[in-house]
Design an enzyme around this catalytic site. Structure first.
Site, short mmCIF file in Angstrom:
data_model
loop_
_atom_site.label_atom_id
_atom_site.label_comp_id
_atom_site.label_asym_id
_atom_site.label_seq_id
_atom_site.Cartn_x
_atom_site.Cartn_y
_atom_site.Cartn_z
CG HIS A 15 -1.92 1.11 1.21
ND1 HIS A 15 -3.07 1.04 0.47
CD2 HIS A 15 -1.92 2.32 1.81
CE1 HIS A 15 -3.75 2.16 0.63
NE2 HIS A 15 -3.08 2.95 1.44
CD GLN A 92 -4.23 0.46 18.60
OE1 GLN A 92 -4.71 0.00 19.61
NE2 GLN A 92 -3.15 -0.03 18.03
CB VAL A 94 -4.60 1.28 12.07
CG1 VAL A 94 -3.95 0.06 11.46
CG2 VAL A 94 -5.19 2.18 10.98
CG HIS A 98 -0.32 3.77 15.02
ND1 HIS A 98 -1.27 2.79 15.21
CD2 HIS A 98 -0.98 4.94 15.01
CE1 HIS A 98 -2.47 3.35 15.32
NE2 HIS A 98 -2.31 4.66 15.22
CG HIS A 100 -0.47 9.50 16.61
ND1 HIS A 100 -1.24 9.76 15.51
CD2 HIS A 100 -1.03 8.43 17.23
CE1 HIS A 100 -2.23 8.90 15.45
NE2 HIS A 100 -2.13 8.06 16.49
#
Length: 141
Positions: A15, A92, A94, A98, A100
């Site tokens: 992607h 969250q 996704v 992760h 930010h």
């Protein structure tokens, strides 16, 4: 890689994303709906849903990269600092851990945890922001 994970697809190159940092541990890329332009997500290449799922031996390497991106954004974008945050489950969007890293300047209007999102004008603008950040990281900022 988890088949339906958007961030796994970015990490594997399946992607597209504006990648600003990539190595054997992480891939860091522009958030497609940034709080402020230059907002970067730093995620481990391997799939872990939340910070508690991340193996202890990857916590340090992940946050070393987060620290590097946080140091680079002010130089790249003329920001005065950064805001660093990580959500676990709640907020969250996704389910792949992760972090930010958001560029900040005094008076930018961000207050508390209400984060209105922006958009890049087009792919070229996003690419230009990503290039500025890559250049600053390459220069050791």
């Amino acid at each position: 890689m988890v088949g339906d994970c958007h961030f796994c697809a970015i990490a594997s190159g399946e992607h597209p994303a504006e990648i600003v940092l990539a190595d054997e541990v992480v891939v860091a890329f522009l958030d497609s709906r940034p709080v402020f332009k230059g907002h970067v997500l730093v995620t481990p290449r391997d799939h872990y849903e939340t910070l508690p799922d991340l193996p202890p031996e990857l916590v340090g390497p992940l946050f070393t990269r987060v620290q590097r991106v946080s140091a680079g954004l002010p130089a790249a974008l003329g920001a005065q600092g950064t805001f660093v945050a990580l959500n676990n489950v709640v907020s969250q969007s996704v389910p792949h851990v992760h972090v930010h890293v958001v560029p900040r300047t005094r008076g930018d209007g961000l207050r508390g945890f209400f984060w209105p999102r922006q958009k890049y004008a087009d792919d070229a603008e996003a690419a230009a922001y990503a290039q500025r950040i890559r250049d600053a990281l390459a220069a050791g900022a």
